[in-house]
Design an enzyme around this catalytic site. Structure first.
Site, PDB file in Angstrom:
ATOM      1  N   SER A 131       0.543  -1.131  -0.068  1.00  0.00           N
ATOM      2  CA  SER A 131      -0.038   0.033   0.030  1.00  0.00           C
ATOM      3  C   SER A 131       0.773   1.290   0.058  1.00  0.00           C
ATOM      4  CB  SER A 131      -0.845  -0.110   1.352  1.00  0.00           C
ATOM      5  OG  SER A 131      -1.531   1.177   1.338  1.00  0.00           O
ATOM      6  N   LYS A 186      -4.142  -7.045   3.259  1.00  0.00           N
ATOM      7  CA  LYS A 186      -4.323  -5.776   2.221  1.00  0.00           C
ATOM      8  C   LYS A 186      -6.001  -5.418   1.953  1.00  0.00           C
ATOM      9  CE  LYS A 186      -3.254  -2.341  -0.394  1.00  0.00           C
ATOM     10  NZ  LYS A 186      -3.637  -2.404  -1.610  1.00  0.00           N
ATOM     11  N   HIS A 189      -7.183  -3.953   4.626  1.00  0.00           N
ATOM     12  CA  HIS A 189      -6.837  -2.335   4.584  1.00  0.00           C
ATOM     13  C   HIS A 189      -7.617  -1.484   3.658  1.00  0.00           C
ATOM     14  CE1 HIS A 189      -4.501   0.735   2.483  1.00  0.00           C
ATOM     15  NE2 HIS A 189      -3.636   0.782   3.624  1.00  0.00           N
ATOM     16  N   ASN A 190      -7.900  -2.099   2.291  1.00  0.00           N
ATOM     17  CA  ASN A 190      -8.665  -1.253   1.590  1.00  0.00           C
ATOM     18  C   ASN A 190     -10.107  -0.975   1.809  1.00  0.00           C
ATOM     19  OD1 ASN A 190      -6.259  -1.574  -0.079  1.00  0.00           O
ATOM     20  ND2 ASN A 190      -7.244  -2.054  -1.963  1.00  0.00           N
ATOM     21  N   GLU A 193     -10.075   1.684   4.153  1.00  0.00           N
ATOM     22  CA  GLU A 193      -9.713   2.958   3.359  1.00  0.00           C
ATOM     23  C   GLU A 193     -10.984   3.410   2.686  1.00  0.00           C
ATOM     24  OE1 GLU A 193      -6.583   2.449   0.512  1.00  0.00           O
ATOM     25  OE2 GLU A 193      -8.103   2.856  -1.048  1.00  0.00           O
TER      26      GLU A 193
HETATM   27  C1  6PG Z   1      -3.205   1.223  -1.697  1.00  0.00           C
HETATM   28  C2  6PG Z   1      -4.430   1.366  -2.358  1.00  0.00           C
HETATM   29  C3  6PG Z   1      -4.603   0.874  -3.916  1.00  0.00           C
HETATM   30  C4  6PG Z   1      -5.832   0.788  -4.500  1.00  0.00           C
HETATM   31  C5  6PG Z   1      -6.396   1.985  -4.655  1.00  0.00           C
HETATM   32  C6  6PG Z   1      -7.622   2.190  -5.728  1.00  0.00           C
HETATM   33  O1  6PG Z   1      -3.078   0.913  -0.339  1.00  0.00           O
HETATM   34  O2  6PG Z   1      -2.225   1.780  -2.260  1.00  0.00           O
HETATM   35  O3  6PG Z   1      -5.381   0.908  -1.559  1.00  0.00           O
HETATM   36  O4  6PG Z   1      -3.939  -0.527  -3.697  1.00  0.00           O
HETATM   37  O5  6PG Z   1      -5.695   0.083  -5.677  1.00  0.00           O
HETATM   38  O6  6PG Z   1      -6.720   2.662  -3.588  1.00  0.00           O
HETATM   39  O7  6PG Z   1      -8.814   1.473  -5.213  1.00  0.00           O
HETATM   40  P1  6PG Z   1     -10.082   1.507  -5.915  1.00  0.00           P
HETATM   41  O8  6PG Z   1      -9.861   1.752  -7.248  1.00  0.00           O
HETATM   42  O9  6PG Z   1     -10.811   0.289  -5.616  1.00  0.00           O
HETATM   43  O10 6PG Z   1     -10.810   2.710  -5.307  1.00  0.00           O
END
Ligand code: 6PG
Length: 466
Positions: A131, A186, A189-190, A193
């Site tokens: 990430s 991960k 994590h997303n 996010e």
């Molecule tokens: C990270 C992000 C990354 C992810 C983008 C886009 O941790 O660097 O999570 O891996 O690909 O945030 O995600 P979306 O296109 O699903 O919004």
């Protein structure tokens, strides 16, 4: 001939920036990129000429022959079929004990399958969550390696080297657990996010259209919260977004309000469903992006239902109440995410170290924040955030303002799906008695599904002829 120490396959945005990171850290690096006429031409050779210390290849035989053994190869290709394709093209050139790593956003069940398949070939496969976006990849991402421990031990010094460093100068990287654990983490994590982004988006929207703050004022308020230690990387970038002009106009106002997504947020929701783990803030964040996709329908419905922003109520919330809403919603979202990882660890026998996971998310990644620092300390004493005295104190002090922000929004017809999910989760989890007895009665009424009683043992079930 001096062999290359590490190999990277795929020089897309993330692959290329990671490769620069490796070279900058003094690793002797081999990079591979395929040739695709008109689209991907001489990428590896160009990288070599721009980055002394790297050797570029477009041929797997020469690429793998240039690597010291056991070979350590990080694939940075799109998740799904491309990963399987690269694996099958590399296998003929690999020898027992070589290590293949996947640094993309792969589904954790694919990673588990690949770990098992490569083990049959006497090869080692690691799934590494990465990430930090392109900047993180270049200067130091947060990395979440999972898979066979012996393979991790072979590559850890390189992964640690390129990872961001925490406040104690330790790498924002740790061995997460076996099979797909790295990619699972991960994915969560997303999920966190997505909800973090949505919480900020909802507060921005409220401040702008309910409270009638100017974008500059919102940016200023976000910066103040940041300085108070209540912000995050995502809040920081949002405060900058609010100042970005195109000519005299705010760029944000020119961006179509349709939020796209790849699959990781949704995968985390499906995983939570499989585990039976409450995940409402994150599920709502995913669904809200889906709802935003219905632009045409929303516009038509707005006309029919006349929901035009005429309900502005500048006095309904003050800045401190809004900050307090942010603090409690974010904390509740983190509680939900970490609780789900605990459930996964218990179910899959991964023995996840949640304190370490929070620690590696304090730097390099998209959800880094002072809150994550606190959580990493809190989780080191107990895996149950909700009962931690500091968490209890914060929630006791702030939850009523979250409730106030949600109430004011709903009263004025403003949707706040993730703020509402957060406050509802909180009032639910702190309810010793909830409405589920009615659900049990209904189930028994229409389907004789039986119920347990508060005045009988937990092992007994009852049915009533309603
Ligand atoms: C990270 C992000 C990354 C992810 C983008 C886009 O941790 O660097 O999570 O891996 O690909 O945030 O995600 P979306 O296109 O699903 O919004």
């Amino acid at each position: 001939m001096k062999f290359n120490q590490f190999g990277i396959v795929g020089l897309g945005v993330m692959g290329k920036n990671l490769a620069i990171n490796f070279v900058n850290k003094g690793v002797k690096l081999a990079v591979f990129n395929r040739q695709v006429p008109g689209r991907e031409v001489n990428l590896a050779k160009n990288f070599e000429s721009e980055n002394p210390g790297a050797e570029g290849f477009d041929d797997f035989a020469a690429f793998t022959a240039s690597l010291e053994k056991p070979r350590k190869i990080l694939m940075m290709v799109n998740a799904g079929k491309p990963v399987d394709d690269v694996i099958s093209r590399l296998i003929p050139y690999l020898e027992p004990g070589d290590i293949l790593m996947d640094g993309g956003n792969s589904h954790f069940s694919d990673t588990k399958r690949r770990v098992e398949y490569l083990e049959e070939q006497k090869l080692i496969f690691l799934g590494i969550g990465i990430s930090g976006g392109q900047e993180g990849a270049r200067i130091g991402p947060s990395t979440m390696p999972g898979g066979p421990l012996n393979g991790y031990k072979e590559v850890s010094k390189y992964i640690d080297l390129i990872s961001s460093k925490d406040k104690n100068n330790l790498p924002c990287s740790t061995y997460v657990g076996p099979d797909g654990a790295g990619h699972f983490i991960k994915t969560v994590h997303n999920g966190i996010e997505y909800a973090e982004m949505q919480i900020i988006a909802e507060l921005y929207y409220l401040m702008r259209f309910l409270l009638l703050y100017s974008p500059e004022k919102i940016s200023y308020v976000f910066q103040k919260w940041q300085q108070d230690g209540d912000g995050s990387y995502l809040l920081e970038i949002s405060s900058k977004i609010l100042l970005k002009k195109e000519g005299n106009e705010l760029l944000l106002d020119k961006i179509l309000d349709v939020a796209e997504q790849k699959e990781t947020g949704g995968w985390s929701v499906k995983a939570a469903l499989d585990l039976g783990s409450p995940f409402s803030t994150i599920a709502n964040a995913v669904q809200t992006r889906m709802l935003s996709m219905l632009k045409f329908k929303r516009e038509k419905a707005a006309e029919i239902y006349k929901n035009v922003g005429s309900k502005a109520a500048p006095e309904s919330l003050n800045e401190n109440e809004l900050k307090s809403a942010l603090i409690s919603a974010r904390l509740i979202n983190h509680i939900i995410g970490f609780n789900m990882m605990k459930d996964a660890s218990d179910k899959y026998g991964w023995n996840l170290n949640l304190g370490e996971i929070a620690r590696i998310w304090t730097g390099g990644c998209i959800i880094k924040s002072p809150l994550m620092e606190k959580i990493s300390e809190e989780l080191s004493s107990s895996p149950e955030l909700l009962f931690h005295p500091e968490v209890v104190g914060i929630l006791e002090q702030n939850h009523s303002n979250l409730s106030k922000a949600v109430s004011a929004s709903i009263l004025h017809n403003f949707p706040v799906p993730v703020l509402s999910a957060a406050v509802s989760f909180f009032y639910n989890i702190i309810s010793g008695n909830c409405s589920a007895n009615m659900i049990q009665a209904q189930r028994d009424y229409f389907g004789a599904h039986t119920y347990k009683r508060i005045d009988k043992s937990d092992a007994e079930y009852f049915h009533t002829d309603w």
